[in-house]
Design an enzyme around this catalytic site. Sequence first.
Site, mmCIF file in Angstrom:
data_model
loop_
_atom_site.group_PDB
_atom_site.id
_atom_site.type_symbol
_atom_site.label_atom_id
_atom_site.label_comp_id
_atom_site.label_asym_id
_atom_site.label_seq_id
_atom_site.Cartn_x
_atom_site.Cartn_y
_atom_site.Cartn_z
ATOM 1 N N ASP A 104 0.730 -1.109 -0.241
ATOM 2 C CA ASP A 104 0.026 -0.031 0.071
ATOM 3 C C ASP A 104 0.645 1.103 -0.041
ATOM 4 O O ASP A 104 0.506 2.316 -0.415
ATOM 5 C CB ASP A 104 -1.163 -0.033 1.168
ATOM 6 C CG ASP A 104 -1.862 -1.163 1.209
ATOM 7 O OD1 ASP A 104 -2.475 -1.501 0.261
ATOM 8 O OD2 ASP A 104 -1.747 -1.848 2.155
ATOM 9 N N GLU A 123 0.925 -12.556 5.027
ATOM 10 C CA GLU A 123 1.835 -12.167 4.232
ATOM 11 C C GLU A 123 3.219 -11.802 4.974
ATOM 12 O O GLU A 123 4.127 -12.030 4.289
ATOM 13 C CB GLU A 123 1.409 -10.577 3.689
ATOM 14 C CG GLU A 123 0.321 -10.896 2.553
ATOM 15 C CD GLU A 123 -0.546 -9.513 2.359
ATOM 16 O OE1 GLU A 123 -1.048 -9.448 1.371
ATOM 17 O OE2 GLU A 123 -0.252 -8.369 3.106
#
Length: 246
Positions: A104, A123
């Site tokens: 992001d 992740e």
Amino acid sequence: MNGERTLEPAEEPLVVSAVEDLKSEAGREAATDVASGMRLGLGTGSTVAYFLRHLGARLASGELADVVGVPTSIRTEKAARRLGIPLGTLSELAPLDLTVDGADEVDPQLNLIKGLGGALLREKMVAQASDRFVVVVDDAKVVNRLGELAPVPVEVVPFEFDSHWNWLVALGADPKLRRNEDGEVYATDNGLLIVDCRFVNGIVDPVELENRLMHRAGVVESGLFLGLADEAVVAGADGVYRMARA
């Protein structure tokens, strides 16, 4: 609770546009890093979806063989199975040769904010188990300082989750509980909650913030990925390029 955040759709419909074309090219570029016999970490997100498509196409054509991946979310697992990408578990395959994932935000040192897709815990587990970690993003995600654009997702246990509010505010955050579009509290694939913590002027010291968060009982993981990424594949208006750590 001082605030709540409605979760944006986890995966926007793919449209024919210059941005989507660039994301596809970035995914194609990242897929060239995969060689036969590799054990892969398969990330989550709209740009990574293109990587999975190109990886699946290389496998289907016979260009690659004996590749197996560890998915970081249920969504990625479903996509990989649909594309014919063999899957295994982290306990079976670690250490992984390569993980490809989105982000992001990316700063010049390749520190990241991740987790707007809700898969930050898995992740990070997969990224830490990888010999090489490549991030695929569009250039709007490249920032000078983490926190300029994206909030830091903080994954917490449901028990007394709102007891963290005042503590997070004292750290300089504006915390908001993540909710789905239907107004229901968002739950991760792990059955946990996410508090999105926005820092109005960015994060002055990401290392200190990460240390504070990870020493807080009830906080399971944060979306700060510091010192993990080795390279970024970036899709920009002038094409696709690679970023190394500054």
